[in-house]
Design a protein around this motif. Sequence first.
Motif, PDB file in Angstrom:
ATOM      1  N   VAL A  48       2.806   5.118 -19.085  1.00 28.68           N
ATOM      2  CA  VAL A  48       3.355   6.031 -18.077  1.00 28.68           C
ATOM      3  C   VAL A  48       4.848   6.248 -18.294  1.00 28.68           C
ATOM      4  O   VAL A  48       5.341   7.381 -18.300  1.00 28.68           O
ATOM      5  CB  VAL A  48       3.082   5.491 -16.658  1.00 28.68           C
ATOM      6  N   LEU A  49       5.587   5.167 -18.483  1.00 26.58           N
ATOM      7  CA  LEU A  49       7.048   5.263 -18.576  1.00 26.58           C
ATOM      8  C   LEU A  49       7.517   5.923 -19.871  1.00 26.58           C
ATOM      9  O   LEU A  49       8.396   6.797 -19.845  1.00 26.58           O
ATOM     10  CB  LEU A  49       7.677   3.874 -18.463  1.00 26.58           C
ATOM     11  N   PHE A  50       6.938   5.516 -20.990  1.00 28.34           N
ATOM     12  CA  PHE A  50       7.513   5.908 -22.279  1.00 28.34           C
ATOM     13  C   PHE A  50       6.747   7.022 -22.986  1.00 28.34           C
ATOM     14  O   PHE A  50       7.316   7.704 -23.845  1.00 28.34           O
ATOM     15  CB  PHE A  50       7.608   4.681 -23.193  1.00 28.34           C
TER      16      PHE A  50
ATOM     17  N   ALA B 199       0.836  -1.206   0.000  1.00 27.22           N
ATOM     18  CA  ALA B 199       0.000   0.000   0.000  1.00 27.22           C
ATOM     19  C   ALA B 199       0.870   1.255   0.000  1.00 27.22           C
ATOM     20  O   ALA B 199       0.578   2.234  -0.715  1.00 27.22           O
ATOM     21  CB  ALA B 199      -0.925  -0.010   1.213  1.00 27.22           C
ATOM     22  N   ARG B 200       1.956   1.234   0.786  1.00 25.53           N
ATOM     23  CA  ARG B 200       2.866   2.396   0.807  1.00 25.53           C
ATOM     24  C   ARG B 200       3.546   2.575  -0.549  1.00 25.53           C
ATOM     25  O   ARG B 200       3.703   3.711  -1.034  1.00 25.53           O
ATOM     26  CB  ARG B 200       3.925   2.212   1.906  1.00 25.53           C
ATOM     27  N   LEU B 201       3.949   1.463  -1.160  1.00 27.70           N
ATOM     28  CA  LEU B 201       4.585   1.550  -2.477  1.00 27.70           C
ATOM     29  C   LEU B 201       3.619   2.110  -3.517  1.00 27.70           C
ATOM     30  O   LEU B 201       4.012   2.913  -4.379  1.00 27.70           O
ATOM     31  CB  LEU B 201       5.082   0.169  -2.916  1.00 27.70           C
ATOM     32  N   GLU B 202       2.362   1.688  -3.460  1.00 30.73           N
ATOM     33  CA  GLU B 202       1.376   2.181  -4.421  1.00 30.73           C
ATOM     34  C   GLU B 202       1.200   3.693  -4.314  1.00 30.73           C
ATOM     35  O   GLU B 202       1.133   4.397  -5.331  1.00 30.73           O
ATOM     36  CB  GLU B 202       0.036   1.467  -4.196  1.00 30.73           C
ATOM     37  N   VAL B 203       1.128   4.206  -3.090  1.00 32.50           N
ATOM     38  CA  VAL B 203       0.979   5.658  -2.897  1.00 32.50           C
ATOM     39  C   VAL B 203       2.146   6.393  -3.536  1.00 32.50           C
ATOM     40  O   VAL B 203       1.964   7.394  -4.246  1.00 32.50           O
ATOM     41  CB  VAL B 203       0.881   5.985  -1.395  1.00 32.50           C
ATOM     42  N   ARG B 204       3.369   5.899  -3.283  1.00 32.05           N
ATOM     43  CA  ARG B 204       4.556   6.563  -3.839  1.00 32.05           C
ATOM     44  C   ARG B 204       4.584   6.461  -5.359  1.00 32.05           C
ATOM     45  O   ARG B 204       4.948   7.426  -6.051  1.00 32.05           O
ATOM     46  CB  ARG B 204       5.814   5.938  -3.241  1.00 32.05           C
ATOM     47  N   ILE B 205       4.192   5.302  -5.912  1.00 30.27           N
ATOM     48  CA  ILE B 205       4.179   5.123  -7.373  1.00 30.27           C
ATOM     49  C   ILE B 205       3.211   6.103  -8.026  1.00 30.27           C
ATOM     50  O   ILE B 205       3.533   6.742  -9.035  1.00 30.27           O
ATOM     51  CB  ILE B 205       3.805   3.666  -7.724  1.00 30.27           C
TER      52      ILE B 205
ATOM     53  N   ALA C 204       4.123   9.034 -10.686  1.00 32.73           N
ATOM     54  CA  ALA C 204       3.512   8.971 -12.010  1.00 32.73           C
ATOM     55  C   ALA C 204       2.585  10.152 -12.263  1.00 32.73           C
ATOM     56  O   ALA C 204       2.303  10.499 -13.422  1.00 32.73           O
ATOM     57  CB  ALA C 204       2.737   7.664 -12.170  1.00 32.73           C
ATOM     58  N   GLY C 205       2.091  10.794 -11.201  1.00 27.25           N
ATOM     59  CA  GLY C 205       1.146  11.887 -11.356  1.00 27.25           C
ATOM     60  C   GLY C 205      -0.251  11.426 -11.712  1.00 27.25           C
ATOM     61  O   GLY C 205      -1.093  12.230 -12.111  1.00 27.25           O
ATOM     62  N   GLU C 206      -0.512  10.139 -11.553  1.00 28.60           N
ATOM     63  CA  GLU C 206      -1.842   9.593 -11.851  1.00 28.60           C
ATOM     64  C   GLU C 206      -1.931   8.177 -11.288  1.00 28.60           C
ATOM     65  O   GLU C 206      -0.920   7.550 -10.976  1.00 28.60           O
ATOM     66  CB  GLU C 206      -2.093   9.532 -13.352  1.00 28.60           C
ATOM     67  N   ARG C 207      -3.162   7.703 -11.137  1.00 30.04           N
ATOM     68  CA  ARG C 207      -3.385   6.314 -10.740  1.00 30.04           C
ATOM     69  C   ARG C 207      -3.457   5.447 -11.998  1.00 30.04           C
ATOM     70  O   ARG C 207      -4.014   5.873 -13.005  1.00 30.04           O
ATOM     71  CB  ARG C 207      -4.687   6.192  -9.930  1.00 30.04           C
ATOM     72  N   PHE C 208      -2.891   4.275 -11.930  1.00 34.55           N
ATOM     73  CA  PHE C 208      -2.973   3.340 -13.048  1.00 34.55           C
ATOM     74  C   PHE C 208      -2.805   1.935 -12.492  1.00 34.55           C
ATOM     75  O   PHE C 208      -2.431   1.755 -11.317  1.00 34.55           O
ATOM     76  CB  PHE C 208      -1.914   3.638 -14.114  1.00 34.55           C
ATOM     77  N   GLN C 209      -3.082   0.945 -13.311  1.00 40.56           N
ATOM     78  CA  GLN C 209      -2.960  -0.450 -12.877  1.00 40.56           C
ATOM     79  C   GLN C 209      -1.499  -0.868 -12.973  1.00 40.56           C
ATOM     80  O   GLN C 209      -0.964  -1.078 -14.064  1.00 40.56           O
ATOM     81  CB  GLN C 209      -3.843  -1.354 -13.735  1.00 40.56           C
ATOM     82  N   ILE C 210      -0.850  -0.969 -11.834  1.00 43.89           N
ATOM     83  CA  ILE C 210       0.599  -1.205 -11.806  1.00 43.89           C
ATOM     84  C   ILE C 210       0.960  -2.536 -12.469  1.00 43.89           C
ATOM     85  O   ILE C 210       2.016  -2.658 -13.102  1.00 43.89           O
ATOM     86  CB  ILE C 210       1.102  -1.162 -10.348  1.00 43.89           C
TER      87      ILE C 210
END
Length: 943
Positions: free
Chosen positions: A605-607, A580-586, A590-596
Amino acid sequence: MRLVLVDAANCIYRAFFALPPLRTADGFPTNALHGFAQMLRKVVREERPTAMAVVFDAPGPGFRQAIYSDYKGTRDAQPEDLTAQFPVARELVLASGIPLIEVPGFEADDVIATLVAHAPPDAQIEIVSTDRDLMQLVSERVRLLDTMRDRRYGPAEVEERFGVPPARVLDVRALVGDTTDNIPGVKGIGEKGAAQLIREFGSLEALLERAAEVSGKRPREALLSQAREARLSKELATLRTDAPGCDDPTQLQLRPPDAARLRELYTRLELRRVLEAFDAETSAAAAGARGGKAARPAPPSAQGAFGFDAPAGGAAAAAVDEAAGEEELVAAERAHAAASAVPAAALVDVAIRVERADDKAALDRLARALAAQPRVAAAFVGLAGTGGLPAEPAGVALATAPDRATYVPLGGALRAGELSEALAPVFAGAERRLVSRDGKRIQSFFAEQGHAPALPAFDVELAGFLLDPAAQCTTPALAAAHLGRRVAAFEDVAGRGAKALAPAALPLDVAAAWAAAEASALFALEAPLAERLERDGLRALYEQVELPLTAVLSSMEREGVRVDEGVLARLGREFGDELARLEVRIYELAGERFQIGSPKQLQAVLFEKLRLPVQRKTKTGYSTDEAVLELLGREHELPAYVLAHRRLSKLRSTYVDALPPLVSPRTGRIHPCFHQTGAATGRLSSSQPNVQNIPIRSEDGVRIREAFVPAEGGQLVSADYSQVELRILAHFSGDESLREAFRTGADVHRRTAAEVAGIAPEAVSGDQRARAKAVNFGIIYGLSAFGLAAQLGIPGAEAQATIDAYFARYRGVKRFVQETMEEARERGYVTTLLGRRRYLPELQSRNRALRQASERMAVNTVIQGTAADLMKKAMVDVHRALRAEGLQARMILQVHDELVFDAPRAELERLGPLVRVHMAGVHALEVPLEVELGTGSNWREAH
């Protein structure tokens, strides 16, 4: 005229992918040739052609590439093993006296179409192929023949397949396209829709002219926008009938085969069954010429998918009069089918006599009869259970000959306990009788029923694996390779996937037929496999290591491992909080929510959003695998967090969440299944769970081991070989400097760093030692300068200089690497210290990447395979010593170079020295083998 035209590439390709990867003793691939040779013989024997040709594709581009440069542009490279067999296939055709035709610039399909067009009007033509493009040639006088399925395609069958008559197949193919040949077609129109449109409008041309009248919006728009592609596709798919030199039917006359040349080819290719049948036919023909009886071919029902020439077997076969007329032959064929209890669903090509022992009295009579036999092959139905514990079988077939067996059904009048009670004396004692495919699990079955497990006399699967670890070692594969005999896989009769029948749900006659065929084949396989083991120098490894190891693994699997579910629950909560902590930081980065977990969304997101540099393209976009994320992590924080999230998620799903359901309600333990035939190097693998893959280089991964605990009042003991692969490298290489480091007990990585850099060991920095360690282990795995640079984060030139400096100092290692590669190229395989073989055909590949990968495998296999052999032998020795000493301690896990024991505290002082002596003394090397011991209240502490 009865004309047979063979599409060579189609038949050879199908044989290559249908048969297991068969090889001659010197490593030459023969599976495609085996199938192709059988197919040629079957066609000549059964079709009785008066004219024939085998048509090959000529090398080089054809006229279609001139029309469309991307034609066939998406095809993968042909496998090297397949490419190597084509020239020999041409030899087989020519030696058989069959005309071979190929026309430069024209594909085989066009040549066949031309031959059909110029055949006499009254000719009956069979085209041996499954190529859908050839179906446009089908007519009342032209049929397609699928020899594997014994199926013929006339006009009715083609129309049933495509929904249109043969004359309109080309129009449907033009609309649908062909991904294999990269024919574009009309995107958005499938095969059913295409057939419906052609039936409605009559032809492709009429359809395109009236495209605006098509009722569906999607196909209408596709046709209007892609008319050019449709016309191009039809042009590409149309078979031409003007291939030069194919208008003279007299060139299709069969000639007498070159018997000497054929025999030499069959012998060189080790096509034993083909050779036996060929010699029999040659002898029969000679006898006929002298006025004797001419042998008739075996009934078609005795032929396999590629026409394997299997003996009919049994009394029915003996009733076939070799000089009988057609009526007698048909009657004999019917008798042959009636004598066999094997139903058509069982897919076997040898008649198997099946008897049944349905009650206790019959079982007892059977056991007494079996006790008088030197060998008994056993095939259980449904013995595989969850993990290492056997399931309650549905029955067992017991064979004492290659063509007959007795089936004992369970669950009705007989139970597993009664079966084991009757058979345990048969398989116990010094006179080992059991021939099996899974001797380990059979031993577990008897042990679980309260009987001392008996070591098999012969395990077919282990023998097949030793002979070629890259080939399939199932009974069907081995029977095809060594007996020329077709045997069904269990899935062929029970089904696959979610719709598969449980073993106990199989109809009794089907279960009996399958098990009898399996057991009979196992019985027949012992002799040829044992002969090959002897010839290849593998008998000692088989008898002294692999076969006795089955008893060790059976004991380990039944013993199982205790896990603390409370520890797993705690880890689950902690991992969940951290995720959960990693998801918040990701999401912040990223500046947005997405399916990791979605590669597509992560790519965006990356490219696209962050515009990070693309590292590698894939068929579905850009790679986001672990190696790519590690590289990208040097430029941005996000990839590192995604990688951490991915690793922790996998740990939780693979172990924390997956282990509790694997705990046996009966034993309270998990029971991993260990596999001897899982890795080509000979290393053991495991499943349910895969204990080999528990990470040990990350703190979170190591914590999983905390859940593995001993029995009440006991301790876990870990015995780990120290740097065993480097010690083996020192032994093989003869490098005195490397050997001296191990003899004196020096820190080998520090010493390597010091010697390469020319400085004192105490002056070596942590970074220098890390580099030396990476190179030391990298040599074993064929690490390149590129790989070393990526691993250490240094420039490629610096990595190459590091490797060069290493080889300059350790010349013995360099010599060993070079000599191993040279020997592998010369022989086609490498061997371990105990004689294990691994064939490496790609060493001769024209593909540089494949060739270099095989070179790395050659060196790695010698070292890692030797480590695997020594570990297996140590397991056998330690297991015997534990029993001989009467200790209660039990070996419960084997992971990489480590053995784990569950032991009472009172035995710890005796156990440690015993294990160390047998592991360190497993085999004499030029350097000592060191064993590190540890104890603890869980696996992490012990290790």
